[in-house]
Design a protein around this motif. Structure first.
Motif, PDB file in Angstrom:
ATOM      1  N   UNK A 167      45.751  32.706  31.422  1.00 20.02           N
ATOM      2  CA  UNK A 167      44.249  32.727  31.581  1.00 20.02           C
ATOM      3  C   UNK A 167      43.878  31.437  31.632  1.00 20.02           C
ATOM      4  N   UNK A 168      44.412  30.610  30.463  1.00 18.91           N
ATOM      5  CA  UNK A 168      43.735  29.154  30.302  1.00 18.91           C
ATOM      6  C   UNK A 168      44.240  28.489  31.591  1.00 18.91           C
ATOM      7  N   UNK A 169      45.283  28.539  32.109  1.00 21.35           N
ATOM      8  CA  UNK A 169      45.987  27.919  33.281  1.00 21.35           C
ATOM      9  C   UNK A 169      44.884  28.198  34.373  1.00 21.35           C
ATOM     10  N   UNK A 170      44.678  29.227  34.701  1.00 22.83           N
ATOM     11  CA  UNK A 170      43.731  29.721  35.584  1.00 22.83           C
ATOM     12  C   UNK A 170      42.450  29.410  35.917  1.00 22.83           C
ATOM     13  N   UNK A 171      41.701  29.225  34.493  1.00 24.65           N
ATOM     14  CA  UNK A 171      40.718  28.659  34.284  1.00 24.65           C
ATOM     15  C   UNK A 171      40.684  27.236  34.459  1.00 24.65           C
ATOM     16  N   UNK A 172      41.570  26.245  34.129  1.00 25.64           N
ATOM     17  CA  UNK A 172      41.715  25.393  34.139  1.00 25.64           C
ATOM     18  C   UNK A 172      41.776  24.771  35.515  1.00 25.64           C
ATOM     19  N   UNK A 173      42.452  25.358  36.384  1.00 24.28           N
ATOM     20  CA  UNK A 173      42.710  25.043  37.797  1.00 24.28           C
ATOM     21  C   UNK A 173      42.105  25.839  38.678  1.00 24.28           C
ATOM     22  N   UNK A 174      41.330  26.646  38.347  1.00 22.10           N
ATOM     23  CA  UNK A 174      40.261  27.664  39.364  1.00 22.10           C
ATOM     24  C   UNK A 174      41.060  28.337  40.321  1.00 22.10           C
ATOM     25  N   UNK A 175      42.089  29.103  39.895  1.00 19.20           N
ATOM     26  CA  UNK A 175      42.538  30.235  40.899  1.00 19.20           C
ATOM     27  C   UNK A 175      42.816  31.507  40.216  1.00 19.20           C
ATOM     28  N   UNK A 176      42.914  32.359  41.030  1.00 16.35           N
ATOM     29  CA  UNK A 176      42.879  33.976  40.276  1.00 16.35           C
ATOM     30  C   UNK A 176      44.211  34.325  40.669  1.00 16.35           C
ATOM     31  N   UNK A 177      44.917  34.925  39.356  1.00 17.83           N
ATOM     32  CA  UNK A 177      46.173  35.355  39.310  1.00 17.83           C
ATOM     33  C   UNK A 177      46.595  36.574  40.425  1.00 17.83           C
ATOM     34  N   UNK A 178      45.390  37.340  40.804  1.00 19.29           N
ATOM     35  CA  UNK A 178      45.663  38.214  41.821  1.00 19.29           C
ATOM     36  C   UNK A 178      46.011  37.579  43.225  1.00 19.29           C
ATOM     37  N   UNK A 179      45.966  36.655  43.294  1.00 21.00           N
ATOM     38  CA  UNK A 179      46.269  35.670  44.736  1.00 21.00           C
ATOM     39  C   UNK A 179      47.698  35.280  44.525  1.00 21.00           C
ATOM     40  N   UNK A 180      48.248  35.380  43.249  1.00 19.30           N
ATOM     41  CA  UNK A 180      49.501  34.672  43.273  1.00 19.30           C
ATOM     42  C   UNK A 180      50.502  35.836  43.446  1.00 19.30           C
ATOM     43  N   UNK A 181      51.487  35.613  44.568  1.00 19.13           N
ATOM     44  CA  UNK A 181      52.338  36.748  44.695  1.00 19.13           C
ATOM     45  C   UNK A 181      53.677  35.919  44.491  1.00 19.13           C
ATOM     46  N   UNK A 182      54.703  36.629  43.552  1.00 16.35           N
ATOM     47  CA  UNK A 182      55.757  35.935  42.783  1.00 16.35           C
ATOM     48  C   UNK A 182      57.025  36.870  43.422  1.00 16.35           C
ATOM     49  N   UNK A 183      57.933  36.008  44.075  1.00 17.94           N
ATOM     50  CA  UNK A 183      59.345  36.581  44.643  1.00 17.94           C
ATOM     51  C   UNK A 183      60.140  35.563  44.662  1.00 17.94           C
ATOM     52  N   UNK A 184      60.973  35.147  43.464  1.00 18.85           N
ATOM     53  CA  UNK A 184      61.574  33.938  43.398  1.00 18.85           C
ATOM     54  C   UNK A 184      62.942  33.791  44.392  1.00 18.85           C
ATOM     55  N   UNK A 185      63.244  35.048  44.940  1.00 23.19           N
ATOM     56  CA  UNK A 185      64.354  35.164  45.771  1.00 23.19           C
ATOM     57  C   UNK A 185      63.945  34.348  47.272  1.00 23.19           C
ATOM     58  N   UNK A 186      62.475  34.504  47.463  1.00 23.66           N
ATOM     59  CA  UNK A 186      62.014  34.065  48.815  1.00 23.66           C
ATOM     60  C   UNK A 186      61.205  32.811  48.690  1.00 23.66           C
ATOM     61  N   UNK A 187      60.263  32.814  47.585  1.00 22.96           N
ATOM     62  CA  UNK A 187      59.294  31.671  47.491  1.00 22.96           C
ATOM     63  C   UNK A 187      59.014  31.514  46.078  1.00 22.96           C
TER      64      UNK A 187
END
Length: 301
Positions: free
Chosen positions: A167-187
């Motif tokens: 939460x603190x990270x998203x507030x500090x840098x103004x992004x939404x976690x709902x936009x973050x797609x995580x799959x370390x096998x590809x990206x």
């Protein structure tokens, strides 16, 4: 003129001492060592011409080094790019200035280090320091890449109920976690803006000789893409060899060519090229699974 580039990176452990005690890092069993400025200059002089960049870390916290600026001055003088990883806890105004040094190409801040060491503590002050550094870097070093690192499992598990650090990270840098797609096998990266990224990776188990053998087959980039140098000058093929089990020689007393040309190093390298893990430690390393696709392609040749 640097024309004989051989490695993507060389890890030089400028200190094996850390200010934190993370559960995902092993305790240093070697003697505590802080590399002197003259030792670093000597070692860097032996590897500068064969690597794209230097990473001043195996174990230990780089910002804990009392002469970190002088080390970066030497790297800059030798035209060596530096990729530095820090837990960010020691960030001060003085150290922020150091992280803007022209030798630095990339700075990685391991945010998971805070939650692992200060469970239940508010990350607000910690994140405020990081936010100030990022803002200063964007003004003064817009060419500097900055990665804010998380374990992907932490994000996946907590994406619907984000942790305080998230939460603190998203507030500090103004992004939404709902936009973050995580799959370390590809990206592994999510771009926040310009050269500021979230970077994700999955946890791994450090290889140990007393662990169960996993496989005699596999591939590793050790000795072809990277090598590591411990704080005492010991050369190892992999940055996960924190104990020096696969010690190949010492760069203080030998040349890099003689170390990498030794029978043991050549046998390991030949094995990797054939998809064979010939050392006990390598056969017990879980990390090599990440290169399984490469190993299969080598086997077909």
């Amino acid at each position: 003129m640097r024309t004989a580039i051989r490695f993507k990176r060389i890890n030089i452990e400028i200190s094996n001492i850390c200010n934190l005690k993370c559960s995902f890092c092993p305790e240093v069993e070697r003697s505590q060592k802080v590399m002197s400025v003259s030792e670093f200059e000597s070692l860097l002089g032996k590897v500068a011409h064969v690597t794209e960049e230097v990473v001043p870390h195996l174990l230990g916290e780089p910002l804990n080094h009392p002469h970190i600026k002088e080390l970066l001055d030497i790297a800059h003088k030798k035209n060596v790019r530096v990729n530095l990883t820090t837990n960010g806890v020691l960030l001060s105004e003085q150290r922020m200035a150091v992280l803007l040094h022209p030798a630095l190409r990339q700075v990685n801040i391991s945010l998971q280090s805070f939650t692992d060491n200060f469970k239940g503590a508010s990350p607000q002050t910690y994140m405020a320091k990081i936010s100030r550094f990022v803002a200063q870097a964007e003004r003064e070093r817009p060419d500097l890449y900055i990665n804010l690192r998380f374990w992907d499992n932490d994000v996946i598990v907590n994406s619907l109920n984000p942790s305080d650090i998230m939460v603190s990270c998203s507030e500090a840098f103004q992004f939404s976690w709902s936009d973050v797609k995580v799959d370390v096998r590809r990206k592994k990266n999510f771009k926040i803006r310009d050269r500021l990224y979230l970077h994700f990776d999955s946890r791994f188990i450090w290889p140990r000789l007393d662990s169960e053998k996993l496989s005699e087959k596999g591939f590793c980039h050790g000795l072809s893409g990277h090598v590591g140098i411990h704080a005492d000058g010991t050369v190892v093929p992999c940055c996960l060899d924190d104990k020096g089990v696969l010690a190949l020689g010492n760069l203080h007393t030998q040349s890099l060519d003689s170390i990498l040309g030794s029978p043991r190093a050549q046998n390991m390298l030949e094995g990797f090229e054939k998809g064979e893990l010939r050392e006990d430690l390598c056969q017990k390393c879980d990390y090599v699974k990440r290169f399984s696709r490469h190993a299969k392609s080598q086997k077909k040749r």
